[in-house]
Design an enzyme around this catalytic site. Structure first.
Site, PDB file in Angstrom:
ATOM      1  N   ALA A   1      33.667 120.815  45.620  1.00 34.68           N
ATOM      2  CA  ALA A   1      34.845 120.990  46.462  1.00 34.68           C
ATOM      3  C   ALA A   1      34.524 121.759  47.743  1.00 34.68           C
ATOM      4  O   ALA A   1      33.394 122.208  47.965  1.00 34.68           O
ATOM      5  CB  ALA A   1      35.940 121.689  45.665  1.00 34.68           C
ATOM      6  N   HIS A   2      35.552 121.946  48.559  1.00 34.55           N
ATOM      7  CA  HIS A   2      35.373 122.584  49.870  1.00 34.55           C
ATOM      8  C   HIS A   2      34.946 124.045  49.734  1.00 34.55           C
ATOM      9  O   HIS A   2      35.326 124.748  48.808  1.00 34.55           O
ATOM     10  CB  HIS A   2      36.635 122.461  50.727  1.00 34.55           C
ATOM     11  CG  HIS A   2      37.889 122.998  50.107  1.00 34.55           C
ATOM     12  ND1 HIS A   2      39.132 122.687  50.582  1.00 34.55           N
ATOM     13  CD2 HIS A   2      38.108 123.816  49.057  1.00 34.55           C
ATOM     14  CE1 HIS A   2      40.044 123.297  49.870  1.00 34.55           C
ATOM     15  NE2 HIS A   2      39.449 123.991  48.934  1.00 34.55           N
ATOM     16  N   ASN A   3      34.101 124.449  50.667  1.00 35.33           N
ATOM     17  CA  ASN A   3      33.617 125.836  50.801  1.00 35.33           C
ATOM     18  C   ASN A   3      32.638 126.264  49.710  1.00 35.33           C
ATOM     19  O   ASN A   3      32.250 127.434  49.662  1.00 35.33           O
ATOM     20  CB  ASN A   3      34.775 126.844  50.827  1.00 35.33           C
ATOM     21  CG  ASN A   3      35.801 126.543  51.884  1.00 35.33           C
ATOM     22  OD1 ASN A   3      35.472 125.988  52.928  1.00 35.33           O
ATOM     23  ND2 ASN A   3      37.050 126.886  51.620  1.00 35.33           N
TER      24      ASN A   3
ATOM     25  N   SER B   1      35.352 127.037  46.942  1.00 34.14           N
ATOM     26  CA  SER B   1      34.890 128.383  47.311  1.00 34.14           C
ATOM     27  C   SER B   1      34.049 129.069  46.243  1.00 34.14           C
ATOM     28  O   SER B   1      33.864 130.286  46.297  1.00 34.14           O
ATOM     29  CB  SER B   1      36.086 129.271  47.685  1.00 34.14           C
ATOM     30  OG  SER B   1      36.790 128.728  48.782  1.00 34.14           O
TER      31      SER B   1
ATOM     32  N   GLN C   1      41.074 120.626  57.197  1.00 33.40           N
ATOM     33  CA  GLN C   1      39.729 120.923  56.697  1.00 33.40           C
ATOM     34  C   GLN C   1      38.778 120.851  57.888  1.00 33.40           C
ATOM     35  O   GLN C   1      38.382 119.768  58.318  1.00 33.40           O
ATOM     36  CB  GLN C   1      39.338 119.931  55.605  1.00 33.40           C
ATOM     37  CG  GLN C   1      40.335 119.849  54.458  1.00 33.40           C
ATOM     38  CD  GLN C   1      40.362 121.103  53.609  1.00 33.40           C
ATOM     39  OE1 GLN C   1      39.358 121.490  53.003  1.00 33.40           O
ATOM     40  NE2 GLN C   1      41.521 121.757  53.552  1.00 33.40           N
TER      41      GLN C   1
END
Length: 351
Positions: free
Chosen positions: A256-258, A276, A215
């Site tokens: 969450a990520h992105n 995302s 990450q």
């Protein structure tokens, strides 16, 4: 009730001051010198209290009311008992809140958890960290190498700021917050237990199980964002995770990520925003909404509480349900299910 043990008023206040500050119209100017001793709800009102009321459904709450003054709309002004100062406002709740922020500034942004200012000798601050004059770092806080912190920012006890992070001016980092791999703007509030910048949930099948995906992104939090207690914001995998200007996020939310959240959004408690997702400006997610990954949610969207969103949502639409769909369709589906259930019940009773 504002307990003076915890919330000391910043100044003395009169009805006239309230009118001047909010722009409300005072029905009886002779009552302008009357003191306002506290802010209260209608049920907790009494002599010296300032209250607000809006909406005709609340007119019954005015019966027998005792208060120093009432902020209300024009339609309710004649229902206020005699002897109470009537302050006519187009937006009573908004004006009441503005008075509260002015009178009790520590209620919206704590000045200090430990009653101290400046840099505590009991904080750990790496020699390469740069902290502007006017910032406060409390006992037990940990500031890593290369960190920059702007003037007027409070880093409360036991907060941990990881290496090379940047925090702007007049921000508030509460106890127990951890920040890593992040750039944080001005006037940002992170409440107790918030986690910013930890690695996202990313794995790929490997030869002997699940291999972790690096990450490598950051978290970018723009100006005037507020994030509630125990919310987590993961850093991006390759792209950044971004929280847009003026967005307000409740307690216990997972981002969450992105993920990219736009400007002036509202995200209520227990929401889960999968990796995302992109959310536009001025969008509102009710409590316990879940978004599947890689969705595009438009601007000015409203999603009803406890909805499960599996598809993109265009700008300006209202959705609800599991799986979520346009709100009118959801209502029709609920009505149809009830109708089918009632028909079966009627049929069984006829047998």
């Amino acid at each position: 009730m504002a307990d003076p043990i915890f919330f000391k008023p910043s100044r003395e206040l009169t009805i006239g001051d309230v009118a001047d500050f909010t722009g409300a119209s005072l029905r009886d100017p002779k009552l302008a010198p009357r003191s306002v001793e506290r802010l209260a709800s209608l049920k907790d009102a009494g002599e010296g209290a300032l209250v607000f009321v809006e909406g005709k459904k609340n007119v019954s709450s005015l019966v027998g009311l005792k208060a120093a003054g009432v902020l209300c709309t024009e339609s309710l002004a004649d229902s206020v008992p005699s002897g109470i100062a009537v302050l006519v406002s187009r937006h009573p709740h908004r004006d009441f809140s503005a008075v509260g922020r002015m009178l009790f500034p520590a209620s919206v942004r704590p000045e200090s958890w430990l009653g101290e200012t400046g840099i505590s000798p009991a904080a750990f601050i790496h020699p390469t960290a740069q902290i502007e004059d006017g910032a406060t770092v409390e006992a037990g806080a940990v500031i890593g190498s290369g960190v920059t912190i702007g003037a007027g920012t409070l880093i409360a006890a036991t907060a941990v700021i990881g290496q090379n992070c940047q925090i702007g001016r007049n921000s508030y980092i509460a106890p127990g917050v951890s920040v890593q791999c992040a750039f944080i703007g001005n006037n940002v509030s992170l409440h107790p237990g918030v986690r910013i910048g930890q690695d996202g949930f990313g794995y790929v099948p490997g030869a002997a199980g699940l291999d972790k995906v690096p990450q490598l992104g950051r978290v970018i939090i723009q100006d005037n964002v507020e994030i509630g207690a125990n919310t987590t914001v993961d850093r991006g995998s390759l792209d950044d995770t971004v929280i847009g200007e003026g967005t307000k996020i409740d307690n216990l939310v997972q981002i969450a990520h992105n993920v990219r959240i736009g400007r002036f959004c509202l995200v209520a408690a227990h929401c889960g925003i999968s990796g995302s997702c992109v959310i536009g400006d001025q969008t509102m997610l009710g409590g316990r909404v879940g978004l599947a990954d890689h969705l595009i949610i438009g601007s000015r969207v409203q999603v009803a509480a406890a909805s499960g969103v599996m598809n993109d949502i265009p700008d300006g639409e209202r959705w609800g349900g599991i799986p979520a769909r346009p709100i009118k369709q959801w209502f029709r589906d609920i009505a149809n299910i009830r109708s089918i259930g009632q028909s079966r019940k009627d049929a069984s009773s006829d047998e």
